[in-house]
Design a protein around this motif. Structure first.
Motif, PDB file in Angstrom:
ATOM      1  N   THR A   9       0.825  -1.203   0.000  1.00 40.22           N
ATOM      2  CA  THR A   9       0.000   0.000   0.000  1.00 40.22           C
ATOM      3  C   THR A   9       0.862   1.257   0.000  1.00 40.22           C
ATOM      4  OG1 THR A   9      -1.686  -1.203   1.232  1.00 40.22           O
ATOM      5  CG2 THR A   9      -1.872   1.181   1.199  1.00 40.22           C
ATOM      6  N   VAL A  12       2.283   1.745  -3.487  1.00 36.84           N
ATOM      7  CA  VAL A  12       1.278   2.230  -4.444  1.00 36.84           C
ATOM      8  C   VAL A  12       1.022   3.711  -4.245  1.00 36.84           C
ATOM      9  CG1 VAL A  12      -1.161   2.068  -5.059  1.00 36.84           C
ATOM     10  CG2 VAL A  12       0.183  -0.006  -4.809  1.00 36.84           C
ATOM     11  N   PHE A  16       2.059   6.605  -6.964  1.00 42.66           N
ATOM     12  CA  PHE A  16       1.001   7.451  -7.499  1.00 42.66           C
ATOM     13  C   PHE A  16       1.274   8.919  -7.192  1.00 42.66           C
ATOM     14  CE2 PHE A  16      -2.992   9.767  -6.727  1.00 42.66           C
ATOM     15  CZ  PHE A  16      -3.495   9.761  -8.008  1.00 42.66           C
TER      16      PHE A  16
END
Length: 65
Positions: A9, A12, A16
């Motif tokens: 997580t 990611v 991003f």
């Protein structure tokens, strides 16, 4: 085992946030709109805030290891 979801997580969110921040900076540097149909300053500000928030959330996930 419990740290694997936090690592995924965090990665990611960090990827991003970095990609969005880089894309926004590139669009602003070339004086192109960040979002079509929106005011240039407002869209760049909103995208920048979201990018920094995603980076901060990714960093927070990495502290939960």
């Amino acid at each position: 085992m419990e740290s694997e979801p936090a690592i995924f997580t965090g990665a990611v969110f960090a990827l991003f946030g970095a990609a969005l921040l880089g894309w926004t900076a590139l669009r602003v540097r070339h004086r192109e709109p960040v979002a079509l149909g929106a005011h240039r300053t407002v869209s760049a500000t909103v995208a920048g805030v979201i990018a920094v928030a995603a980076l901060a959330l990714g960093a927070w996930c990495f502290t939960r290891l």
